[in-house]
Design a protein around this motif. Sequence first.
Motif, mmCIF file in Angstrom:
data_model
loop_
_atom_site.group_PDB
_atom_site.id
_atom_site.type_symbol
_atom_site.label_atom_id
_atom_site.label_comp_id
_atom_site.label_asym_id
_atom_site.label_seq_id
_atom_site.Cartn_x
_atom_site.Cartn_y
_atom_site.Cartn_z
ATOM 1 N N LYS A 215 0.838 -1.204 0.000
ATOM 2 C CA LYS A 215 0.000 0.000 0.000
ATOM 3 C C LYS A 215 0.867 1.246 0.000
ATOM 4 O O LYS A 215 1.871 1.311 0.713
ATOM 5 C CB LYS A 215 -0.886 0.034 1.245
ATOM 6 C CG LYS A 215 -1.952 -1.014 1.265
ATOM 7 C CD LYS A 215 -2.752 -0.923 2.550
ATOM 8 C CE LYS A 215 -3.491 -2.209 2.831
ATOM 9 N NZ LYS A 215 -2.647 -3.407 2.941
ATOM 10 N N ALA A 216 0.486 2.222 -0.778
ATOM 11 C CA ALA A 216 1.167 3.518 -0.773
ATOM 12 C C ALA A 216 0.147 4.565 -0.350
ATOM 13 O O ALA A 216 -0.917 4.684 -0.957
ATOM 14 C CB ALA A 216 1.697 3.850 -2.175
ATOM 15 N N LEU A 217 0.468 5.287 0.719
ATOM 16 C CA LEU A 217 -0.447 6.306 1.236
ATOM 17 C C LEU A 217 -0.005 7.690 0.771
ATOM 18 O O LEU A 217 1.118 8.116 1.048
ATOM 19 C CB LEU A 217 -0.475 6.237 2.772
ATOM 20 C CG LEU A 217 -1.414 7.229 3.453
ATOM 21 C CD1 LEU A 217 -2.871 6.964 3.065
ATOM 22 C CD2 LEU A 217 -1.249 7.152 4.974
ATOM 23 N N PHE A 218 -0.895 8.353 0.032
ATOM 24 C CA PHE A 218 -0.608 9.688 -0.501
ATOM 25 C C PHE A 218 -1.083 10.766 0.459
ATOM 26 O O PHE A 218 -2.133 10.643 1.081
ATOM 27 C CB PHE A 218 -1.338 9.893 -1.843
ATOM 28 C CG PHE A 218 -0.576 9.414 -3.035
ATOM 29 C CD1 PHE A 218 -0.255 8.072 -3.162
ATOM 30 C CD2 PHE A 218 -0.187 10.291 -4.037
ATOM 31 C CE1 PHE A 218 0.447 7.619 -4.270
ATOM 32 C CE2 PHE A 218 0.507 9.844 -5.144
ATOM 33 C CZ PHE A 218 0.824 8.515 -5.263
ATOM 34 N N LYS A 219 -0.300 11.842 0.547
ATOM 35 C CA LYS A 219 -0.733 13.058 1.232
ATOM 36 C C LYS A 219 -0.042 14.244 0.573
ATOM 37 O O LYS A 219 1.175 14.213 0.369
ATOM 38 C CB LYS A 219 -0.372 12.984 2.719
ATOM 39 C CG LYS A 219 -1.001 14.090 3.511
ATOM 40 C CD LYS A 219 -0.738 13.982 5.005
ATOM 41 C CE LYS A 219 -1.485 15.121 5.685
ATOM 42 N NZ LYS A 219 -0.641 15.807 6.647
ATOM 43 N N ASP A 220 -0.815 15.245 0.221
ATOM 44 C CA ASP A 220 -0.274 16.482 -0.360
ATOM 45 C C ASP A 220 0.708 16.224 -1.510
ATOM 46 O O ASP A 220 1.776 16.844 -1.579
ATOM 47 C CB ASP A 220 0.416 17.316 0.731
ATOM 48 C CG ASP A 220 -0.543 17.701 1.844
ATOM 49 O OD1 ASP A 220 -1.753 17.791 1.560
ATOM 50 O OD2 ASP A 220 -0.102 17.884 2.985
ATOM 51 N N GLY A 221 0.348 15.305 -2.387
ATOM 52 C CA GLY A 221 1.150 15.099 -3.584
ATOM 53 C C GLY A 221 2.408 14.275 -3.395
ATOM 54 O O GLY A 221 3.280 14.265 -4.269
ATOM 55 N N ARG A 222 2.502 13.610 -2.260
ATOM 56 C CA ARG A 222 3.648 12.724 -2.018
ATOM 57 C C ARG A 222 3.175 11.432 -1.364
ATOM 58 O O ARG A 222 2.073 11.388 -0.817
ATOM 59 C CB ARG A 222 4.623 13.344 -1.016
ATOM 60 C CG ARG A 222 5.374 14.518 -1.523
ATOM 61 C CD ARG A 222 6.280 14.986 -0.407
ATOM 62 N NE ARG A 222 6.851 16.268 -0.781
ATOM 63 C CZ ARG A 222 8.030 16.685 -0.371
ATOM 64 N NH1 ARG A 222 8.753 15.941 0.427
ATOM 65 N NH2 ARG A 222 8.466 17.856 -0.753
ATOM 66 N N ILE A 223 4.060 10.447 -1.370
ATOM 67 C CA ILE A 223 3.754 9.216 -0.622
ATOM 68 C C ILE A 223 4.374 9.363 0.761
ATOM 69 O O ILE A 223 5.576 9.611 0.893
ATOM 70 C CB ILE A 223 4.341 7.999 -1.354
ATOM 71 C CG1 ILE A 223 3.594 7.799 -2.671
ATOM 72 C CG2 ILE A 223 4.232 6.748 -0.473
ATOM 73 C CD1 ILE A 223 4.235 6.766 -3.590
ATOM 74 N N ILE A 224 3.529 9.259 1.787
ATOM 75 C CA ILE A 224 4.064 9.419 3.145
ATOM 76 C C ILE A 224 4.293 8.072 3.821
ATOM 77 O O ILE A 224 4.962 7.996 4.848
ATOM 78 C CB ILE A 224 3.158 10.307 4.041
ATOM 79 C CG1 ILE A 224 1.730 9.780 4.073
ATOM 80 C CG2 ILE A 224 3.184 11.755 3.536
ATOM 81 C CD1 ILE A 224 0.920 10.364 5.219
ATOM 82 N N LYS A 225 3.751 6.998 3.226
ATOM 83 C CA LYS A 225 3.966 5.698 3.843
ATOM 84 C C LYS A 225 3.794 4.590 2.803
ATOM 85 O O LYS A 225 2.823 4.601 2.034
ATOM 86 C CB LYS A 225 2.935 5.509 4.962
ATOM 87 C CG LYS A 225 3.210 4.319 5.852
ATOM 88 C CD LYS A 225 2.178 4.299 6.989
ATOM 89 C CE LYS A 225 2.068 2.922 7.584
ATOM 90 N NZ LYS A 225 0.814 2.732 8.322
ATOM 91 N N ILE A 226 4.737 3.647 2.800
ATOM 92 C CA ILE A 226 4.585 2.433 1.979
ATOM 93 C C ILE A 226 4.559 1.268 2.948
ATOM 94 O O ILE A 226 5.425 1.177 3.820
ATOM 95 C CB ILE A 226 5.766 2.268 0.998
ATOM 96 C CG1 ILE A 226 5.701 3.310 -0.117
ATOM 97 C CG2 ILE A 226 5.815 0.870 0.449
ATOM 98 C CD1 ILE A 226 5.432 2.778 -1.505
ATOM 99 N N SER A 227 3.551 0.400 2.823
ATOM 100 C CA SER A 227 3.524 -0.750 3.759
ATOM 101 C C SER A 227 3.095 -2.003 3.029
ATOM 102 O O SER A 227 2.660 -1.952 1.892
ATOM 103 C CB SER A 227 2.571 -0.455 4.914
ATOM 104 O OG SER A 227 1.309 -0.084 4.429
#
Length: 227
Positions: A215-227
């Motif tokens: 999973k890649a979590l997006f916030k404000d045009g970036r990925i903030i977490k990959i899990s």
Amino acid sequence: MLNEVVAKLTNISKHYGEGELVVKALDKLNLDVHKGDYLAVMGASGSGKSTAMNILGCLDRPTFGQYLLNGNAVEDLSDDELADLRNQELGFVFQQFHLLQDASALENVMLPMLYACITPSERKKLAETALERVGLTDRMNNRPNQLSGGQQQRVAIARAIINKPSLLLADEPTGALDSSTTEDVLNLFDDLHKQGITLVLVTHEDEVALRAKKKALFKDGRIIKIS
Ligand code: ADP
Ligand code: MG
């Protein structure tokens, strides 16, 4: 090889507007998609998910940054070369199916092959095989308005996989479907993943994301977490 990188985004930015009014839809985004990945892209509305998918799918170009698709620098390609690349290497599935209403399921699936050098009878055979793969053998001659939402999405998936893309992209593919149809479409993605297709799927539904391996979590045009 499982570690091969199919798509590599490096410092990708997409800006809309200028000066003080600039909207940074993507802000120095980095992402590697490896061969065989099944990646769920998540994040709040407006976080840049669709913009990232459109760039991965070569439907849009970044303002800054580098995109390597199978090692080729996408920014160096002309619009024609990009269209060829999109046709041969990429499959795209949208929330609203985007099928031609006046064409049968079979004709819709045959469309991407118009550009490829394949004879008509070969094209028909390949499209029939793709429709068989998505379980629609008995609906091939129906038009989209004669099909349920789930069936239409399966036609769109058949169309997306017809040229054996190195990357299959789906932006909220179950967003317009009810829960039992969602299940059917997710089972189909599972099958495709098991058959080796590399898959990136945007969703805000946990049940959809649970199927993915990453999973890649997006916030404000970036990925903030990959899990
Ligand atoms: P998501 O798919 O995560 O909801 P989007 O990628 O669609 O997000 O949008 C990211 C940001 O970029 C949002 O603030 C959106 O308003 C803005 N945006 C997207 N497309 C355009 C456009 N064509 N013109 C201006 N702003 C846009
Ligand atoms: Mg979106």
